[in-house]
Design a protein around this motif. Structure first.
Motif, PDB file in Angstrom:
ATOM      1  N   ALA A 272       0.717  -1.259   0.022  1.00 58.91           N
ATOM      2  CA  ALA A 272       0.043   0.097   0.046  1.00 58.91           C
ATOM      3  C   ALA A 272       0.847   1.238  -0.122  1.00 58.91           C
ATOM      4  N   SER A 273       1.886   1.294   0.701  1.00 60.43           N
ATOM      5  CA  SER A 273       2.803   2.362   0.995  1.00 60.43           C
ATOM      6  C   SER A 273       3.547   2.734  -0.414  1.00 60.43           C
TER       7      SER A 273
ATOM      8  N   ARG B 229     -10.249  12.880   7.865  1.00 59.83           N
ATOM      9  CA  ARG B 229      -9.623  12.258   9.187  1.00 59.83           C
ATOM     10  C   ARG B 229      -9.539  13.440  10.041  1.00 59.83           C
ATOM     11  N   ARG B 230      -9.161  14.543   9.434  1.00 59.05           N
ATOM     12  CA  ARG B 230      -8.828  15.795  10.339  1.00 59.05           C
ATOM     13  C   ARG B 230     -10.194  16.274  10.885  1.00 59.05           C
ATOM     14  N   MET B 231     -11.311  16.008  10.179  1.00 61.01           N
ATOM     15  CA  MET B 231     -12.715  16.575  10.576  1.00 61.01           C
ATOM     16  C   MET B 231     -13.441  15.612  11.634  1.00 61.01           C
ATOM     17  N   ALA B 232     -12.953  14.602  11.471  1.00 58.77           N
ATOM     18  CA  ALA B 232     -13.635  13.386  12.441  1.00 58.77           C
ATOM     19  C   ALA B 232     -13.739  13.724  14.032  1.00 58.77           C
ATOM     20  N   ASP B 233     -12.834  14.436  14.345  1.00 64.27           N
ATOM     21  CA  ASP B 233     -12.819  14.591  15.916  1.00 64.27           C
ATOM     22  C   ASP B 233     -14.033  15.519  16.327  1.00 64.27           C
ATOM     23  N   HIS B 234     -14.667  16.283  15.135  1.00 61.25           N
ATOM     24  CA  HIS B 234     -15.526  17.205  15.730  1.00 61.25           C
ATOM     25  C   HIS B 234     -17.102  16.614  15.068  1.00 61.25           C
TER      26      HIS B 234
ATOM     27  N   LEU C 252     -17.367   7.333  -0.294  1.00 55.15           N
ATOM     28  CA  LEU C 252     -16.295   7.349  -1.053  1.00 55.15           C
ATOM     29  C   LEU C 252     -16.100   6.015  -1.178  1.00 55.15           C
ATOM     30  N   GLY C 253     -16.616   4.822  -0.494  1.00 55.35           N
ATOM     31  CA  GLY C 253     -16.427   3.408  -0.414  1.00 55.35           C
ATOM     32  C   GLY C 253     -15.057   2.829   0.226  1.00 55.35           C
ATOM     33  N   VAL C 254     -14.828   3.580   1.181  1.00 60.46           N
ATOM     34  CA  VAL C 254     -13.286   3.190   1.857  1.00 60.46           C
ATOM     35  C   VAL C 254     -13.611   2.968   3.316  1.00 60.46           C
ATOM     36  N   SER C 255     -12.950   1.933   3.740  1.00 64.68           N
ATOM     37  CA  SER C 255     -13.240   1.409   5.318  1.00 64.68           C
ATOM     38  C   SER C 255     -12.522   2.347   6.197  1.00 64.68           C
ATOM     39  N   VAL C 256     -12.625   2.191   7.584  1.00 61.11           N
ATOM     40  CA  VAL C 256     -11.827   3.069   8.570  1.00 61.11           C
ATOM     41  C   VAL C 256     -10.425   2.604   8.357  1.00 61.11           C
ATOM     42  N   ALA C 257      -9.959   1.473   8.130  1.00 58.76           N
ATOM     43  CA  ALA C 257      -8.482   1.199   8.001  1.00 58.76           C
ATOM     44  C   ALA C 257      -8.177   1.947   6.944  1.00 58.76           C
ATOM     45  N   GLY C 258      -8.670   2.135   5.715  1.00 56.02           N
ATOM     46  CA  GLY C 258      -8.554   2.788   4.697  1.00 56.02           C
ATOM     47  C   GLY C 258      -8.023   4.230   4.914  1.00 56.02           C
TER      48      GLY C 258
ATOM     49  N   GLU D  38      -4.920   4.674   6.921  1.00 57.69           N
ATOM     50  CA  GLU D  38      -3.848   4.326   6.138  1.00 57.69           C
ATOM     51  C   GLU D  38      -3.460   5.395   5.171  1.00 57.69           C
ATOM     52  N   ALA D  39      -4.472   6.391   4.839  1.00 53.78           N
ATOM     53  CA  ALA D  39      -4.152   7.379   3.790  1.00 53.78           C
ATOM     54  C   ALA D  39      -3.602   8.584   4.765  1.00 53.78           C
ATOM     55  N   ASN D  40      -3.953   8.713   5.911  1.00 55.04           N
ATOM     56  CA  ASN D  40      -3.557   9.523   6.671  1.00 55.04           C
ATOM     57  C   ASN D  40      -2.159   9.466   7.251  1.00 55.04           C
ATOM     58  N   ARG D  41      -2.093   8.119   7.511  1.00 51.75           N
ATOM     59  CA  ARG D  41      -0.404   7.662   7.851  1.00 51.75           C
ATOM     60  C   ARG D  41       0.533   8.032   6.544  1.00 51.75           C
ATOM     61  N   ARG D  42       0.088   7.732   5.479  1.00 54.70           N
ATOM     62  CA  ARG D  42       0.832   7.970   4.360  1.00 54.70           C
ATOM     63  C   ARG D  42       1.101   9.403   4.044  1.00 54.70           C
ATOM     64  N   TRP D  43      -0.026  10.334   4.167  1.00 54.63           N
ATOM     65  CA  TRP D  43       0.304  11.595   4.105  1.00 54.63           C
ATOM     66  C   TRP D  43       1.279  12.239   4.980  1.00 54.63           C
ATOM     67  N   GLN D  44       1.022  11.665   6.387  1.00 56.65           N
ATOM     68  CA  GLN D  44       2.063  12.254   7.260  1.00 56.65           C
ATOM     69  C   GLN D  44       3.426  11.927   6.928  1.00 56.65           C
ATOM     70  N   ALA D  45       3.707  10.736   6.479  1.00 56.54           N
ATOM     71  CA  ALA D  45       4.986  10.249   6.062  1.00 56.54           C
ATOM     72  C   ALA D  45       5.606  10.980   4.921  1.00 56.54           C
ATOM     73  N   MET D  46       4.697  11.263   4.018  1.00 57.01           N
ATOM     74  CA  MET D  46       5.219  12.184   3.008  1.00 57.01           C
ATOM     75  C   MET D  46       5.384  13.465   3.415  1.00 57.01           C
TER      76      MET D  46
END
Length: 210
Positions: free
Chosen positions: A10-11, A26-31, A43-49, A52-60
């Motif tokens: 995935a990475s 992901r940034r809006m989920a807190d509120h 969007l048809g995406v799981s919580v895990a998906g 993972e997108a947020n993890r990869r964004w932070q890594a970039m």
């Protein structure tokens, strides 16, 4: 031996506009967890998906040889829909706009200063899209407006420090509910609104005025 080539981890897969929308969510989920959940299903995406997108964004963003913000957005979102010169005070910059399919009436805007440095990145209303009618506190529902729209509707507004780099705050006074223009003025409330990536997330009432 023959057979299918091994799948890329995935990475190693390209980071797509869909992944970028998941980062915004992901940034809006807190509120607004319910709104984010509905959008994630759309969007048809799981919580895990989404994680993972947020993890990869932070890594970039934090990679030792990370590319600049503008180059990163171009690599993910493609060429901007428009590039418009804009003057803000003494600064002349370019406003780059990209469509965001999850919010068709919004655009992701990056303001680029001379030298190619991105100094502001948030959601704005798309050119030509109708702005929401903001007359009272009752109109300020989550995801209903952008920072600029709230500031104009309830001027004079005062910027507040956000609780995170992708968050903005705004202090202003708004009528409590719909007003009768021919009747007596109702109660006005002092408010503090919080925005994530420029989109309204919540409003707290901090005081009351006669």
């Amino acid at each position: 031996m023959g057979g299918m080539p091994p799948a890329k981890p995935a990475s190693a897969a390209p980071f797509t506009p869909l992944d970028f929308q998941l980062v915004l969510l992901r940034r809006m989920a807190d509120h607004n967890a319910d709104l984010v959940e509905d959008a994630r299903h759309t969007l048809g995406v799981s919580v895990a998906g989404m994680r993972e997108a947020n993890r990869r964004w932070q890594a970039m963003r934090h990679a030792p040889r990370s590319r600049g913000a503008v180059a990163r957005y171009r690599s993910i979102l493609g060429d901007p829909e428009s590039v418009t010169p804009r003057r803000i005070g003494d600064l002349t910059c370019d406003a780059l706009l990209w469509p965001v399919p999850l919010w068709p009436d919004l655009r992701f805007e990056v303001l680029v200063a001379p030298g190619g440095v991105a100094w502001n990145e948030w959601l704005v209303r798309a050119p030509g899209a109708p702005a929401p009618e903001l007359r009272s506190l009752a109109d300020l529902t989550p995801w209903s407006c952008t920072v600029d729209e709230a500031a104009r509707a309830f001027a004079p507004a005062r910027p507040l420090e956000g609780s995170a780099p992708t968050r903005w705050g705004l202090a202003f006074t708004a009528p409590d509910g719909p007003q009768d223009p021919d009747g007596p003025q109702g109660v006005r409330r002092d408010c503090a609104a919080e925005f994530t990536y420029g989109l309204l997330q919540r409003v707290a009432v901090t005081g009351r005025r006669p």
